[in-house]
Motif scaffolding. Sequence first.
Motif, PDB file in Angstrom:
ATOM      1  N   UNK A 151       0.837  -1.213   0.000  1.00 61.50           N
ATOM      2  CA  UNK A 151       0.000   0.000   0.000  1.00 61.50           C
ATOM      3  C   UNK A 151       0.870   1.261   0.000  1.00 61.50           C
ATOM      4  N   UNK A 152       0.455   2.271  -0.723  1.00 60.21           N
ATOM      5  CA  UNK A 152       1.234   3.498  -0.827  1.00 60.21           C
ATOM      6  C   UNK A 152       1.568   4.116   0.533  1.00 60.21           C
ATOM      7  N   UNK A 153       0.633   4.165   1.484  1.00 59.07           N
ATOM      8  CA  UNK A 153       0.976   4.744   2.790  1.00 59.07           C
ATOM      9  C   UNK A 153       2.108   4.007   3.492  1.00 59.07           C
ATOM     10  N   UNK A 154       2.182   2.687   3.305  1.00 57.77           N
ATOM     11  CA  UNK A 154       3.274   1.934   3.920  1.00 57.77           C
ATOM     12  C   UNK A 154       4.603   2.258   3.253  1.00 57.77           C
ATOM     13  N   UNK A 155       4.582   2.462   1.941  1.00 58.15           N
ATOM     14  CA  UNK A 155       5.813   2.863   1.248  1.00 58.15           C
ATOM     15  C   UNK A 155       6.307   4.203   1.803  1.00 58.15           C
ATOM     16  N   UNK A 156       5.364   5.113   2.003  1.00 60.40           N
ATOM     17  CA  UNK A 156       5.739   6.427   2.527  1.00 60.40           C
ATOM     18  C   UNK A 156       6.223   6.324   3.962  1.00 60.40           C
ATOM     19  N   UNK A 157       5.588   5.454   4.743  1.00 62.97           N
ATOM     20  CA  UNK A 157       6.009   5.267   6.133  1.00 62.97           C
ATOM     21  C   UNK A 157       7.417   4.686   6.201  1.00 62.97           C
ATOM     22  N   UNK A 158       7.745   3.810   5.265  1.00 66.40           N
ATOM     23  CA  UNK A 158       9.090   3.231   5.233  1.00 66.40           C
ATOM     24  C   UNK A 158      10.125   4.330   4.994  1.00 66.40           C
ATOM     25  N   UNK A 159       9.842   5.223   4.080  1.00 65.22           N
ATOM     26  CA  UNK A 159      10.763   6.336   3.818  1.00 65.22           C
ATOM     27  C   UNK A 159      10.913   7.229   5.043  1.00 65.22           C
ATOM     28  N   UNK A 160       9.797   7.498   5.723  1.00 67.07           N
ATOM     29  CA  UNK A 160       9.836   8.332   6.931  1.00 67.07           C
ATOM     30  C   UNK A 160      10.659   7.653   8.021  1.00 67.07           C
ATOM     31  N   UNK A 161      10.425   6.352   8.206  1.00 66.17           N
ATOM     32  CA  UNK A 161      11.171   5.608   9.219  1.00 66.17           C
ATOM     33  C   UNK A 161      12.661   5.602   8.944  1.00 66.17           C
ATOM     34  N   UNK A 162      13.028   5.415   7.680  1.00 64.53           N
ATOM     35  CA  UNK A 162      14.441   5.444   7.313  1.00 64.53           C
ATOM     36  C   UNK A 162      15.019   6.830   7.577  1.00 64.53           C
ATOM     37  N   UNK A 163      14.225   7.866   7.313  1.00 63.33           N
ATOM     38  CA  UNK A 163      14.674   9.224   7.579  1.00 63.33           C
ATOM     39  C   UNK A 163      14.985   9.441   9.056  1.00 63.33           C
ATOM     40  N   UNK A 421       3.893   2.068  13.422  1.00 62.74           N
ATOM     41  CA  UNK A 421       4.834   1.040  13.875  1.00 62.74           C
ATOM     42  C   UNK A 421       6.065   0.980  12.965  1.00 62.74           C
ATOM     43  N   UNK A 422       5.841   1.132  11.669  1.00 60.23           N
ATOM     44  CA  UNK A 422       6.968   1.144  10.733  1.00 60.23           C
ATOM     45  C   UNK A 422       7.927   2.281  11.063  1.00 60.23           C
ATOM     46  N   UNK A 423       7.357   3.473  11.274  1.00 58.56           N
ATOM     47  CA  UNK A 423       8.166   4.658  11.538  1.00 58.56           C
ATOM     48  C   UNK A 423       8.873   4.568  12.889  1.00 58.56           C
ATOM     49  N   UNK A 424       8.139   4.097  13.917  1.00 59.97           N
ATOM     50  CA  UNK A 424       8.686   4.101  15.277  1.00 59.97           C
ATOM     51  C   UNK A 424       9.706   2.991  15.521  1.00 59.97           C
ATOM     52  N   UNK A 425       9.432   1.819  14.993  1.00 61.58           N
ATOM     53  CA  UNK A 425      10.290   0.667  15.306  1.00 61.58           C
ATOM     54  C   UNK A 425      11.685   0.804  14.690  1.00 61.58           C
ATOM     55  N   UNK A 426      11.783   1.441  13.517  1.00 59.86           N
ATOM     56  CA  UNK A 426      13.092   1.556  12.865  1.00 59.86           C
ATOM     57  C   UNK A 426      14.141   2.236  13.752  1.00 59.86           C
ATOM     58  N   UNK A 427      13.909   3.489  14.193  1.00 60.64           N
ATOM     59  CA  UNK A 427      14.937   4.115  15.033  1.00 60.64           C
ATOM     60  C   UNK A 427      15.019   3.507  16.426  1.00 60.64           C
ATOM     61  N   UNK A 428      13.889   3.071  16.990  1.00 56.76           N
ATOM     62  CA  UNK A 428      13.891   2.575  18.367  1.00 56.76           C
ATOM     63  C   UNK A 428      14.582   1.220  18.499  1.00 56.76           C
ATOM     64  N   UNK A 429      14.615   0.448  17.420  1.00 58.17           N
ATOM     65  CA  UNK A 429      15.319  -0.838  17.461  1.00 58.17           C
ATOM     66  C   UNK A 429      16.615  -0.814  16.649  1.00 58.17           C
ATOM     67  N   UNK A 430      16.915   0.365  16.086  1.00 58.72           N
ATOM     68  CA  UNK A 430      18.113   0.539  15.256  1.00 58.72           C
ATOM     69  C   UNK A 430      18.118  -0.466  14.114  1.00 58.72           C
ATOM     70  N   UNK A 431      16.946  -0.666  13.507  1.00 56.21           N
ATOM     71  CA  UNK A 431      16.823  -1.678  12.455  1.00 56.21           C
ATOM     72  C   UNK A 431      15.725  -1.304  11.479  1.00 56.21           C
ATOM     73  N   UNK A 432      16.083  -1.138  10.218  1.00 57.96           N
ATOM     74  CA  UNK A 432      15.102  -0.876   9.171  1.00 57.96           C
ATOM     75  C   UNK A 432      14.250  -2.108   8.915  1.00 57.96           C
TER      76      UNK A 432
END
Length: 483
Positions: A151-163, A421-432
């Motif tokens: 889904x497009x929102x998840x793609x955008x959330x992935x980019x935000x999380x990586x940011x 969850x996509x956005x928060x878990x990436x930096x909080x677990x140091x894992x994309x």
Amino acid sequence: MSETQKVADRPGAGRPAPNSVDRFFRITDRGSTFGREVRGGFATFFTMAYILVLNPLILGNAEDKFGQRLDSVQLVTATALVAAVMTIVMGVGGNLPLALAAGLGLNAVVAFQIAPLMSWDDAMGLIVLEGLLICVLVVTGLREAVMHAIPQPLKQAISVGIGLFIAFIGFVDAGFVSRVPDAAGTTVPVQLGGTGTLAGWPVLVFCLGVLLTVGLLARKVRGAILISIVVMTIVAVVIDGIADVRSWGLTTPEVPDDVVASPDFGLLGDFSLFGAFGEAGLITVVLLVFTLILSDFFDTMGTVVGVSAEAGLLDEEGKVPGLGRVLLIDGAAAVAGGASSASSATSYIESAAGVGEGARTGFANLVTGGLFACALFLTPLLTIVPMQAAAPALVAVGFLMMTQVKQVDWDRFEIAVPAFLTIAVMPFTYSITNGIGAGFVSYVVIKTVLGRAKEVHWLLWGASALFLLYFAIAPLKQLLGVN
């Protein structure tokens, strides 16, 4: 009326006849000129040249499973070489003003997610595999299926999380944020500075760099990130010369004896195509490659469409001319990046700066690629940049990627929760990887609970099943008695 008058009255009669280069790149056909293409090539280079500094710092600051680091001088050479070659290949083969270099975000995945699980050779082998699989997706036409599965929102959330993840790396590596020692007996995981306060010249350089970078971005100054890196490196060199600085970290900003040096190609070919499977296991490797493909593939699609639209090159149906060739070259760039240990190379949205200067064809890429080739001989200058001068760029890029969060529909529960969850878990677990997995699994679960499981693409079901195995791998091993 004479023949001469008739010719003079024809549209475009005042233009000189296009030469072979003009015809090949369709410069005149696209309403451009050689002058505009050259200016556009320069603009693109100076807007994205920061990767020559950041990529060696990100990869060079990380250790693999065996405590080994990549040589920063060799990383500069590899980064510049891949950018030069693949940008020129895209110009000639794709005829778009679209430059390529090591992907910022993808290199973070390699440095902080993949390398700790295996050797550098094995990690770069995964990048090669990722690139090959992208090429297969393009050739077989499966790219459309993959595009529609997420889904497009998840793609955008992935980019935000990586940011956010990239920005966090910048704060940590610059010393603005540090891990609280376990001996402190506190539940707070991180703190300001090294002791709860900001102290020292290096941290000051970082703080000033952040303010300078965001100020330049607010003023819409082209090349803002590169300008900030250069200015703060000069400031760091001056400070190091007149002040007693205990440590800058891995890179001390000292003026080199030589400005020009021969490139060091020592990292070229240092990769193991299948070694990762023995080090990390099948499931982990599959998920890591999936993460790389997901990040690379969709970032590329957005970049290609965005730059082409800005240049007015989309056809009546909104399609990119020669998209298949463009995506194939982008996949080949990932292979080249892994084979040279420069991490996965991908298309750069900064190419829009060149389009803004009038670039409309791949001829601009010849200029950009040529400038990257010149950078091969400037390694001594590029390796004096301390992390404190470069880290503000990571914070700035994190902000730019964060802006996509406004595209997520936060009123729809089935989208908002997985995106969060996509956005928060990436930096909080140091894992994309963990962030993407949390988003996918929660999306499938919520859709199922709402009785709308049929809306979930089968590829997303498969990916979520893999992520469930990934998250439960430790208890499953224990249950099965596997070490």
